[in-house]
Design an enzyme around this catalytic site. Structure first.
Site, PDB file in Angstrom:
ATOM      1  N   CYS A   1       5.974  -0.083   7.452  1.00  0.00           N
ATOM      2  CA  CYS A   1       5.549   0.963   6.485  1.00  0.00           C
ATOM      3  C   CYS A   1       6.789   1.485   5.816  1.00  0.00           C
ATOM      4  O   CYS A   1       7.928   1.651   6.184  1.00  0.00           O
ATOM      5  CB  CYS A   1       5.338   2.179   7.469  1.00  0.00           C
ATOM      6  SG  CYS A   1       4.614   3.660   6.590  1.00  0.00           S
ATOM      7  N   LEU A   2       6.546   1.604   4.561  1.00  0.00           N
ATOM      8  CA  LEU A   2       7.654   1.909   3.415  1.00  0.00           C
ATOM      9  C   LEU A   2       8.191   3.325   4.056  1.00  0.00           C
ATOM     10  O   LEU A   2       9.403   3.570   3.591  1.00  0.00           O
ATOM     11  CB  LEU A   2       7.005   2.150   2.051  1.00  0.00           C
ATOM     12  CG  LEU A   2       6.592   1.014   1.414  1.00  0.00           C
ATOM     13  CD1 LEU A   2       6.111   1.303   0.127  1.00  0.00           C
ATOM     14  CD2 LEU A   2       7.886   0.039   1.251  1.00  0.00           C
TER      15      LEU A   2
ATOM     16  N   HIS B   1      -2.700   7.264   7.068  1.00  0.00           N
ATOM     17  CA  HIS B   1      -1.577   8.140   6.399  1.00  0.00           C
ATOM     18  C   HIS B   1      -2.090   9.541   5.890  1.00  0.00           C
ATOM     19  O   HIS B   1      -1.613  10.715   6.132  1.00  0.00           O
ATOM     20  CB  HIS B   1      -0.973   7.430   5.107  1.00  0.00           C
ATOM     21  CG  HIS B   1       0.359   6.560   5.350  1.00  0.00           C
ATOM     22  ND1 HIS B   1       1.372   7.305   6.063  1.00  0.00           N
ATOM     23  CD2 HIS B   1       0.709   5.324   5.328  1.00  0.00           C
ATOM     24  CE1 HIS B   1       2.319   6.433   6.244  1.00  0.00           C
ATOM     25  NE2 HIS B   1       1.728   5.091   5.675  1.00  0.00           N
TER      26      HIS B   1
ATOM     27  N   GLY C   1       0.866  -1.257   0.177  1.00  0.00           N
ATOM     28  CA  GLY C   1      -0.249   0.196  -0.001  1.00  0.00           C
ATOM     29  C   GLY C   1       0.852   1.311  -0.049  1.00  0.00           C
ATOM     30  O   GLY C   1       1.935   1.172   0.421  1.00  0.00           O
TER      31      GLY C   1
ATOM     32  N   GLN D   1       3.213   9.911   1.264  1.00  0.00           N
ATOM     33  CA  GLN D   1       4.625   9.168   1.302  1.00  0.00           C
ATOM     34  C   GLN D   1       5.300   9.544  -0.001  1.00  0.00           C
ATOM     35  O   GLN D   1       6.553   9.214  -0.123  1.00  0.00           O
ATOM     36  CB  GLN D   1       4.149   7.669   1.166  1.00  0.00           C
ATOM     37  CG  GLN D   1       3.597   7.275   2.673  1.00  0.00           C
ATOM     38  CD  GLN D   1       3.439   5.773   2.901  1.00  0.00           C
ATOM     39  OE1 GLN D   1       2.470   5.174   2.020  1.00  0.00           O
ATOM     40  NE2 GLN D   1       4.301   4.886   3.161  1.00  0.00           N
TER      41      GLN D   1
ATOM     42  N   HIS E   1      -4.596   1.395   7.332  1.00  0.00           N
ATOM     43  CA  HIS E   1      -3.093   1.869   7.484  1.00  0.00           C
ATOM     44  C   HIS E   1      -2.854   2.990   6.555  1.00  0.00           C
ATOM     45  O   HIS E   1      -2.482   4.155   6.975  1.00  0.00           O
ATOM     46  CB  HIS E   1      -2.262   0.779   7.240  1.00  0.00           C
ATOM     47  CG  HIS E   1      -0.470   1.288   7.331  1.00  0.00           C
ATOM     48  ND1 HIS E   1       0.290   0.665   8.146  1.00  0.00           N
ATOM     49  CD2 HIS E   1      -0.009   1.982   6.410  1.00  0.00           C
ATOM     50  CE1 HIS E   1       1.307   1.193   7.763  1.00  0.00           C
ATOM     51  NE2 HIS E   1       1.295   1.971   6.853  1.00  0.00           N
ATOM     52  N   GLU E   2      -3.555   2.861   5.252  1.00  0.00           N
ATOM     53  CA  GLU E   2      -3.327   3.932   4.201  1.00  0.00           C
ATOM     54  C   GLU E   2      -4.164   5.099   4.703  1.00  0.00           C
ATOM     55  O   GLU E   2      -3.813   6.268   4.463  1.00  0.00           O
ATOM     56  CB  GLU E   2      -3.633   3.296   2.951  1.00  0.00           C
ATOM     57  CG  GLU E   2      -2.641   2.293   2.570  1.00  0.00           C
ATOM     58  CD  GLU E   2      -1.110   2.423   2.589  1.00  0.00           C
ATOM     59  OE1 GLU E   2      -0.863   3.658   2.797  1.00  0.00           O
ATOM     60  OE2 GLU E   2      -0.482   1.441   2.870  1.00  0.00           O
TER      61      GLU E   2
HETATM   62 ZN    ZN Z   1       2.599   3.043   5.775  1.00  0.00          ZN
END
Ligand code: ZN
Length: 183
Positions: free
Chosen positions: A104-105, A150, A43, A48, A146-147
């Site tokens: 998480c990226l 963000h 995701g 991000q 989660h997204e």
């Molecule tokens: Zn994340």
């Protein structure tokens, strides 16, 4: 596109809704998907990549390079299943919750168990501007939440106890310092 990592302040900002779905929006969603696949991740949210807009992309299907899946689960014939969402909104969350490991990226190298509602419904516009709603369970439900977090400036570590979060933040600071010293 370059993925933004902590402690960049854009990750803590609430994103603004997309007013008009146009070619630029489509291009952005496709670039996000490409960035997510290359990372690789399941995701990605617009902040991000440094864009404070309410856009997210997801694909939780088993793929090579994802630590979550064992080698034998990743078969050649599994087709990608990308979802691109504009202005997503959670319309329902289940009472029952479950706990699973998240990463998480934008917080590389950190994994932690997070408890979340086990299913949810989400309403959004697709990239053609059409209204859609899906009922998600399991990993997809977790990834959507989660997204969604963000684009509201919330990170998965914000769901942890203060003690756990502090340990992680200290670890990130230390990584940062070591990076600065070597460059
Ligand atoms: Zn994340």
């Amino acid at each position: 596109m370059k993925i933004i990592t902590l402690p960049d302040p854009i990750l803590k900002k609430k994103c603004t809704p997309v007013k008009e779905v146009n070619d630029e929006t489509k291009k952005l969603l496709d670039d996000m998907l490409k960035t997510m696949y290359e990372a690789p991740g399941i995701g990605l949210a617009a902040p991000q990549i440094g864009i404070s807009k309410r856009l997210i992309v997801l694909d939780v299907s088993p793929r090579k390079g994802l630590k979550r899946y064992q080698e034998e689960e990743v078969k050649e014939e599994i087709k990608p299943n990308p979802i691109q969402m504009i202005n997503p909104e959670i319309t329902f969350i289940s009472q029952d919750k479950n706990t699973d490991e998240e990463g998480c990226l934008s917080i590389p190298g950190i994994m932690a168990n997070v408890t979340r509602p086990s299913s949810c419904k989400v309403k959004y516009l697709d990239k053609n501007g059409e209204s859609k709603e899906i009922h998600a369970n399991g990993l997809l439900a977790r990834c959507i939440q989660h997204e969604l977090d963000h684009i509201n400036g919330i990170l998965f570590i914000d769901h942890l106890s203060k003690t756990k979060k502090d340990i992680i933040l200290r670890k990130i600071k230390k990584q940062q310092k070591e990076k600065e010293q070597t460059t």
